[in-house]
Scaffold this active site. Structure first.
Site, mmCIF file in Angstrom:
data_model
loop_
_atom_site.group_PDB
_atom_site.id
_atom_site.type_symbol
_atom_site.label_atom_id
_atom_site.label_comp_id
_atom_site.label_asym_id
_atom_site.label_seq_id
_atom_site.Cartn_x
_atom_site.Cartn_y
_atom_site.Cartn_z
ATOM 1 N N SER A 188 -10.221 0.442 6.985
ATOM 2 C CA SER A 188 -9.487 0.707 5.740
ATOM 3 C C SER A 188 -9.066 -0.544 4.992
ATOM 4 O O SER A 188 -8.793 -0.489 3.791
ATOM 5 C CB SER A 188 -8.238 1.544 6.044
ATOM 6 N N SER B 30 -9.195 2.559 3.038
ATOM 7 C CA SER B 30 -8.177 3.176 2.215
ATOM 8 C C SER B 30 -7.303 2.181 1.436
ATOM 9 O O SER B 30 -6.453 2.594 0.632
ATOM 10 C CB SER B 30 -7.266 4.050 3.084
ATOM 11 N N LYS C 39 0.835 -1.201 0.000
ATOM 12 C CA LYS C 39 0.000 0.000 0.000
ATOM 13 C C LYS C 39 0.871 1.254 0.000
ATOM 14 O O LYS C 39 1.918 1.293 0.647
ATOM 15 C CB LYS C 39 -0.908 -0.043 1.232
#
Length: 471
Positions: free
Chosen positions: A178, A154, A79
């Protein structure tokens, strides 16, 4: 019913991570071949979904990997909130748009030592704030089941990279869902582990427990395998926890025995849910046929959960902001600036109260697990919205105060430090995936994965690996 889908990528890309690792160990496939297959698949799908925003194929091809490591040379995604040495890491914000780290995050180092080969960085909203993956550096990530809709966040880029078959395993992180929300919206598996299992908050907030890293995969066994590669004591993480004696991958495959599930559609009215989502989840849980499995409607009382979560989140935002250079933070979007204002308005007494409330909520959950193995509830209260909508203004007729309100199903696991997993269990009438959130007991990752694998087998849903679908 699952909608009709197709997968036109390389055959290697559709195989489970565990099968690919076996091929690597047997010398039947090389890391170079996997890199080529992954890049070819990215070329196919990235124009439609925008999930893997930075690629590093040359770095990947030069990685030195021993075949007897847990991941054996498997390409993985990281990520874009987590630093990888010599790879552009933007945190989704203009202030770091050209940032090239000189060192890697400790979790990345651990994964590389475990045989993971970082091939790309996956998209995230600005500094991970917001459950819709878009930013001014790379733009929006789109849901592969319907590219007009959002993929949540996210860890939206990570979830989409798995659903489309560009990567076999992809790293995520989670504070307010997330990791769980994008897993839910994209039809894959995501696990938020207990704090300390797989890394956690940034170095400047290393003792806090709200933000954690975790594994994302297409099914439960691959998720367990990835958690094994992440887990283990590391003195650089002050709350680091040792890996279990038995690998999670092994435990997940054992007979789960009797399983006692408590289901709540709305956490005792705390979180808003549409009838559509509740219907899909009840149908999935009600259709489970397995000896020794029971599903009861039940939820413990959860007083002051909203206030407690918001206080912990404010502390995290303020701590990160104080450690961020002004030439970076001045670029922040308005919703982040609003979070900072909320944090600065809080008092020391507010934070002290939140810690007391947190302890009380944890004690209630410990008592709950004396009767039940997992608490099942929605991951999100509604299906995905158009990608242009940052967050819903209402859910099931209930007005949302801000972009945090619609994430309330994520609060409980974060506040109490309990492991939570998003497991695909069905589809909406429009063909969008729906996952159930399973919250397990303290340090109960092994049991949670075991139960999730048992439910996955009982439901017999096909594993997601699809071509992006336009509306």
């Amino acid at each position: 019913m699952r909608p009709d889908t197709q997968f036109s990528g390389p055959d290697l890309c559709a195989k489970p991570a565990r099968d690919i690792i076996a091929l690597l160990r047997n010398g039947e496939v090389s890391t170079d071949e996997l890199i080529s297959a992954s890049l070819a698949r990215m070329d196919q799908v990235e124009p439609a979904v925008n999930a893997v925003v930075t690629r590093c194929p040359e770095r990947a091809r030069h990685a030195q990997v021993a075949p007897d490591t847990p991941l054996a040379g498997l390409p993985i995604g990281i990520k874009d909130l987590t630093e990888v040495k010599d790879v552009r890491t933007t945190f989704g914000t203009q202030g770091y748009a050209d940032h090239i780290p000189t060192t890697s995050d400790p979790l990345v180092t651990r994964l590389e030592q475990s045989g993971g080969v970082v091939l790309g960085k996956t998209n995230t909203p600005e500094i991970g704030a917001g459950a819709n993956t878009f930013n001014t550096v790379f733009g929006a990530t789109r849901n592969p089941w319907n590219t007009a809709l959002n993929a949540a966040g996210s860890s939206g880029g990570a979830a989409v990279s798995l659903a489309t078959g560009t990567l076999w395993l992809s790293h995520g992180s989670d504070f307010g869902g997330s990791l769980r929300s994008p897993a839910n919206y994209c039809g894959i598996v995501g696990l938020r582990p207990s704090p300390g299992i797989a890394g956690g908050s940034s170095a400047s907030l290393a003792f806090t427990t709200g933000g954690v890293d975790g594994p994302m995969a297409r099914d439960v066994l691959d998720c367990a395998l990835f958690l094994d590669a992440m887990a283990g004591y590391d003195q650089t993480w002050p709350i680091s926890f040792p890996a279990p004696d038995a690998p999670y991958f092994e435990t997940a495959q054992r007979d789960a025995g009797a399983i006692r599930i408590a289901y709540t559609p709305d956490l005792n009215g705390f979180a808003a849910v549409t009838p559509e989502i509740d219907t899909v989840l009840r149908a999935a849980l009600g259709g489970l046929e397995r000896p020794g499995l029971s599903v009861d409607d039940h939820c413990p009382d959860l007083p002051r959960l909203d206030e407690t979560f918001r206080a912990l989140r404010c502390l995290s935002f303020l701590g990160s902001y104080q450690a961020t250079p002004p030439d970076v933070s001045r670029h922040y979007k308005d919703t982040i600036k609003g979070n900072l204002a909320d944090a600065e308005a809080m008092t020391f007494a507010d934070y002290a109260r939140a810690e007391r409330d947190r302890a009380a909520l944890y004690a209630r959950m410990v008592t709950f697990f004396e009767t039940f193995d997992v608490l099942a509830c929605p991951v999100n209260g509604l299906a995905p919205l158009p990608v242009e909508i940052e967050y819903p203004s209402e859910v099931a007729g209930r007005a949302m105060r801000d972009y945090i309100d619609w994430l309330q199903f994520a609060f409980l696991a974060t506040v109490t430090g309990l492991p939570a997993l998003s497991l695909p269990v069905g589809f909406t009438p429009s063909g969008m995936p729906v996952g159930v959130q399973l919250i397990g007991p303290p340090r109960g990752e092994a049991r949670l994965l075991q139960i999730a694998h048992s439910l996955e087998q009982a439901l017999a849903l096909p594993v997601t690996c699809i071509d992006p679908r336009s509306p």
